[in-house]
Each structure stands twice: as structure tokens, then as C-alpha cells.
Motif scaffolding. Structure first.
Motif, PDB file in Angstrom:
ATOM      1  N   LEU A 116      50.726   6.435  -7.568  1.00  0.00           N
ATOM      2  CA  LEU A 116      50.480   7.870  -7.489  1.00  0.00           C
ATOM      3  C   LEU A 116      51.784   8.658  -7.560  1.00  0.00           C
ATOM      4  O   LEU A 116      51.816   9.838  -7.227  1.00  0.00           O
ATOM      5  CB  LEU A 116      49.729   8.188  -6.199  1.00  0.00           C
ATOM      6  CG  LEU A 116      48.337   7.542  -6.144  1.00  0.00           C
ATOM      7  CD1 LEU A 116      47.817   7.475  -4.728  1.00  0.00           C
ATOM      8  CD2 LEU A 116      47.363   8.280  -7.029  1.00  0.00           C
ATOM      9  N   GLU A 117      52.838   8.001  -7.976  1.00  0.00           N
ATOM     10  CA  GLU A 117      54.133   8.623  -8.198  1.00  0.00           C
ATOM     11  C   GLU A 117      54.788   7.882  -9.348  1.00  0.00           C
ATOM     12  O   GLU A 117      54.544   6.687  -9.550  1.00  0.00           O
ATOM     13  CB  GLU A 117      54.989   8.518  -6.928  1.00  0.00           C
ATOM     14  CG  GLU A 117      56.292   9.300  -6.998  1.00  0.00           C
ATOM     15  CD  GLU A 117      57.104   9.172  -5.717  1.00  0.00           C
ATOM     16  OE1 GLU A 117      57.580  10.196  -5.221  1.00  0.00           O
ATOM     17  OE2 GLU A 117      57.263   8.033  -5.224  1.00  0.00           O
ATOM     18  N   PRO A 172      47.088   8.950 -11.626  1.00  0.00           N
ATOM     19  CA  PRO A 172      46.431  10.157 -11.120  1.00  0.00           C
ATOM     20  C   PRO A 172      46.094  11.155 -12.219  1.00  0.00           C
ATOM     21  O   PRO A 172      45.149  11.929 -12.106  1.00  0.00           O
ATOM     22  CB  PRO A 172      47.450  10.733 -10.131  1.00  0.00           C
ATOM     23  CG  PRO A 172      48.762  10.151 -10.543  1.00  0.00           C
ATOM     24  CD  PRO A 172      48.449   8.797 -11.089  1.00  0.00           C
ATOM     25  N   THR A 173      46.857  11.122 -13.316  1.00  0.00           N
ATOM     26  CA  THR A 173      46.565  12.017 -14.435  1.00  0.00           C
ATOM     27  C   THR A 173      45.276  11.577 -15.111  1.00  0.00           C
ATOM     28  O   THR A 173      45.134  10.435 -15.547  1.00  0.00           O
ATOM     29  CB  THR A 173      47.710  11.982 -15.464  1.00  0.00           C
ATOM     30  OG1 THR A 173      48.940  12.294 -14.819  1.00  0.00           O
ATOM     31  CG2 THR A 173      47.441  12.974 -16.582  1.00  0.00           C
ATOM     32  N   ARG A 205      52.163   2.901  -4.753  1.00  0.00           N
ATOM     33  CA  ARG A 205      53.309   3.806  -4.637  1.00  0.00           C
ATOM     34  C   ARG A 205      52.757   5.213  -4.422  1.00  0.00           C
ATOM     35  O   ARG A 205      51.818   5.632  -5.103  1.00  0.00           O
ATOM     36  CB  ARG A 205      54.194   3.774  -5.875  1.00  0.00           C
ATOM     37  CG  ARG A 205      55.221   4.911  -5.884  1.00  0.00           C
ATOM     38  CD  ARG A 205      56.303   4.729  -6.900  1.00  0.00           C
ATOM     39  NE  ARG A 205      57.234   3.686  -6.489  1.00  0.00           N
ATOM     40  CZ  ARG A 205      58.454   3.552  -7.019  1.00  0.00           C
ATOM     41  NH1 ARG A 205      58.875   4.382  -7.952  1.00  0.00           N
ATOM     42  NH2 ARG A 205      59.243   2.587  -6.617  1.00  0.00           N
ATOM     43  N   HIS A 206      53.359   5.913  -3.470  1.00  0.00           N
ATOM     44  CA  HIS A 206      52.851   7.236  -3.120  1.00  0.00           C
ATOM     45  C   HIS A 206      54.016   8.125  -2.717  1.00  0.00           C
ATOM     46  O   HIS A 206      55.001   7.658  -2.146  1.00  0.00           O
ATOM     47  CB  HIS A 206      51.850   7.117  -1.968  1.00  0.00           C
ATOM     48  CG  HIS A 206      50.874   8.254  -1.880  1.00  0.00           C
ATOM     49  ND1 HIS A 206      51.239   9.502  -1.425  1.00  0.00           N
ATOM     50  CD2 HIS A 206      49.550   8.326  -2.185  1.00  0.00           C
ATOM     51  CE1 HIS A 206      50.176  10.309  -1.459  1.00  0.00           C
ATOM     52  NE2 HIS A 206      49.141   9.617  -1.920  1.00  0.00           N
ATOM     53  N   SER A 207      53.891   9.408  -2.996  1.00  0.00           N
ATOM     54  CA  SER A 207      54.961  10.351  -2.663  1.00  0.00           C
ATOM     55  C   SER A 207      54.989  10.709  -1.185  1.00  0.00           C
ATOM     56  O   SER A 207      55.967  11.277  -0.699  1.00  0.00           O
ATOM     57  CB  SER A 207      54.814  11.635  -3.498  1.00  0.00           C
ATOM     58  OG  SER A 207      53.558  12.245  -3.247  1.00  0.00           O
ATOM     59  N   SER A 208      53.927  10.378  -0.456  1.00  0.00           N
ATOM     60  CA  SER A 208      53.851  10.709   0.971  1.00  0.00           C
ATOM     61  C   SER A 208      54.226   9.499   1.822  1.00  0.00           C
ATOM     62  O   SER A 208      53.673   8.407   1.642  1.00  0.00           O
ATOM     63  CB  SER A 208      52.439  11.160   1.351  1.00  0.00           C
ATOM     64  OG  SER A 208      52.109  12.366   0.690  1.00  0.00           O
TER      65      SER A 208
END
Length: 312
Positions: free
Chosen positions: A39-40, A65-66, A94-97
Motif C-alpha cells: 500500500l506504499e 491500491p490504485t 507494506r504500509h505508510s502508517s
């Protein structure tokens, strides 16, 4: 945080054995589907996980996510539980948060491998960095390092740059400390930790002071995309204060090793000459990523050395 010295040694032994295999020689994951929940943005980590799954004989389920239902407002919980219901066996996330993989683990019993979460952790990067240094130290000794040996004992490693936003720094400093190293932090005040981290034994305001005592200089990427309103120096000032160019490269050449998790901002953290110098381990770090991530996936899915036919 879940591993001790013995567990780290076990994973490094597994990964090193895998580096000697040709092609897709381990087939323990035949029929296994790994959901790549990225997600990143990622290049190195995503591709190396893809190749790691292939090396083990499994298949990946790509997710972006796109164009997904996330753009329609679907929650992370709904995404995880929906993909799980489709019959996958493992997630790589993988995540930005920060903390997203831990939260997601509450919604599924499947293994979740953290491929980097915000400014929190990047554990597989730390493991591949440890494998890289263990190989180099083994070559210096003329014999392979293995098992739970704290092979960085007596070594000083300086982590230089944007530690405030770096998940890599938070994972590597733990790994380095577990394996016996003394860790120094070298960073501008605005890009340093909000509080002193327990794993770092000290800090240096001037990079020259750190270079003079370091066996390894671990350069971090300046993460301008994670800026949170803090005052940053100009790129020229940052490079002058915390980058390695010709003069600083000459200072450490033949004495200290250079590492960087990538991608390198050429001319900022490292000059082209420094990034490609004999002191640089950057390409070796990248190469070790596939084997380390294959070892982690196999371990999380319950396969050991004997299952994979590896000689340790």
C-alpha cells in the motif's frame, strides 16, 4: 522485536545457504499463495519478495491500491479479510502508517510479514544488512560465520542522516546491537529521534568524529516525502554536513564500509564515487535481499532447514 540472537542466527544461516542455490531450487511452497499487500511504493523490497516466493516455488497475488476498492473507501480490515477469504496463505505488507501490520494481524490468523510500515520498522532490511556484514566478516577471518555468534562484537557502526523518518534505522540499530555492535547516531537536530533510542549507545554531532571511530557507516536516505513541518536544511547544507563525498570517502577508504538501504539520493547522502567505491556494500545488500526474504517466508510458513534440503 520478536527475535533473539539465536533466532536471527537461524534465519541468517538459512538465508546464506539459499545464496548458494541456483535458480528456483527450493520447492517447499508449491501451491502456496502469498498476497503482496503493498500500500506504499516500493521497488527493491517488492521485487525481492516476489523473487523470494518464486525461489521457494510459490506464487504471488499482486495488489495495488490504485484501481482497488480502497479508492472506493474500503478499509484495511475489509481488504485483509477479503483477500484471506480468497484462499491465500500469507501476507507481505507494506504500509505508510506505522503499526499497520500489527493491527492487521488482529484480523487474520495468517502470517503477516512486515515489508516496512511508516517510520516504524523494516525488519527484513535489518536482516539482509546483518547477513551482508556477517559474510564480509567471515571473508576477513577466512572462515564462515554461523549460528548465534555475536559477530559484530567490538565493531562500531554509525547510522547517519534522517533517522527521525527512517524505519530502516529503527530496525537496523536493534539488529546491530543484538549482534554486539556499538551504534552511534549522526543526524541534524531536526532529523534526529524525538527521544534518545535505547539501542543507540551514543551520538555525534559531527560526521568526521563518527567516521574516525566507525567500522561501518550506514547512510540513510533523506526522506523529504515524509516531511512533517520540521525545518530541513537545504540539500547543499545537508550534503556538506552529513554526506560522503570525495574528502570523506578518502578518510574512510580501506578502513570502514559504506552501507545504504536504497534508493540513494546521489550527490546528497553519497556521491557517485562513494556509492560505487570498493568500500560500498550497497549492491551486495540488494543481492542478499532475496535469500533473506525467502528464509523469513519459509520460517513464517513453518518450513525449516531439513524441509528445504539445505545444508547449514
Amino acid at each position: 522485536d520478536d527475535l533473539g540472537v539465536e533466532e536471527i542466527g537461524y534465519l541468517l544461516d538459512t538465508a546464506e545457504a539459499m545464496t548458494t542455490l541456483d535458480g528456483d531450487a527450493v520447492s517447499v511452497l508449491n501451491g502456496t499463495k502469498v498476497a503482496m499487500l503493498f500500500l506504499e511504493n516500493s521497488t527493491r523490497t517488492k521485487i525481492s519478495f516476489d523473487l523470494a516466493v518464486r525461489k521457494l516455488g510459490g506464487s504471488t497475488v499482486a495488489f495495488s491500491p490504485t484501481g482497488s476498492s480502497i479508492s472506493k473507501g474500503e478499509s484495511l480490515k475489509d481488504t485483509v479479510t477479503t483477500i484471506e477469504a480468497m484462499g491465500v496463505d500469507c501476507f507481505v505488507m507494506r504500509h505508510s502508517s506505522s503499526g499497520a501490520p500489527v493491527i492487521a494481524s488482529r484480523w487474520t490468523d495468517l502470517p503477516i510479514v512486515n515489508a516496512g510500515d511508516g517510520a516504524h520498522e523494516h525488519p527484513t532490511q535489518a536482516l539482509l544488512d546483518l547477513l551482508t556484514l556477517r559474510q564480509v566478516i567471515g571473508e576477513e577471518r577466512g572462515k564462515r560465520v554461523s549460528g548465534a555468534e555475536r559477530f559484530l562484537s567490538g565493531k562500531t557502526i554509525s547510522i547517519v542522516g534522517d533517522v527521525r523518518h527512517s524505519r530502516v534505522a529503527r530496525s537496523t540499530m536493534k539488529g546491530f546491537a543484538f549482534m554486539g555492535a556499538e551504534v552511534l547516531i549522526v543526524s541534524p537536530g531536526t532529523l534526529s529521534f524525538l527521544r534518545q533510542d535505547q539501542w543507540a549507545l551514543g551520538s555525534e554531532a559531527q560526521i568526521e568524529d563518527a567516521l574516525a571511530k566507525s567500522d561501518v557507516v550506514y547512510m540513510l536516505r533523506l526522506q523529504s516525502e515524509r516531511g512533517d513541518g520540521i525545518t530541513l536544511p537545504s540539500l547543499r547544507e545537508y550534503q556538506a554536513g552529513f554526506g560522503i563525498g570525495a574528502e570523506r570517502l578518502e578518510m574512510i577508504q580501506g578502513r570502514a564500509l559504506i552501507m545504504h538501504p536504497g534508493p540513494v539520493n546521489k550527490g546528497v547522502e553519497l556521491s557517485e564515487e562513494a556509492a560505487s567505491s570498493p568500500s560500498s556494500l550497497i549492491r551486495r545488500q540488494v543481492a542478499n535481499g532475496v535469500a533473506v526474504r525467502a528464509a523469513v517466508l519459509a520460517h513464517c510458513l513453518g518450513y525449516g532447514h531439513a524441509d528445504m534440503g539445505l545444508r547449514i
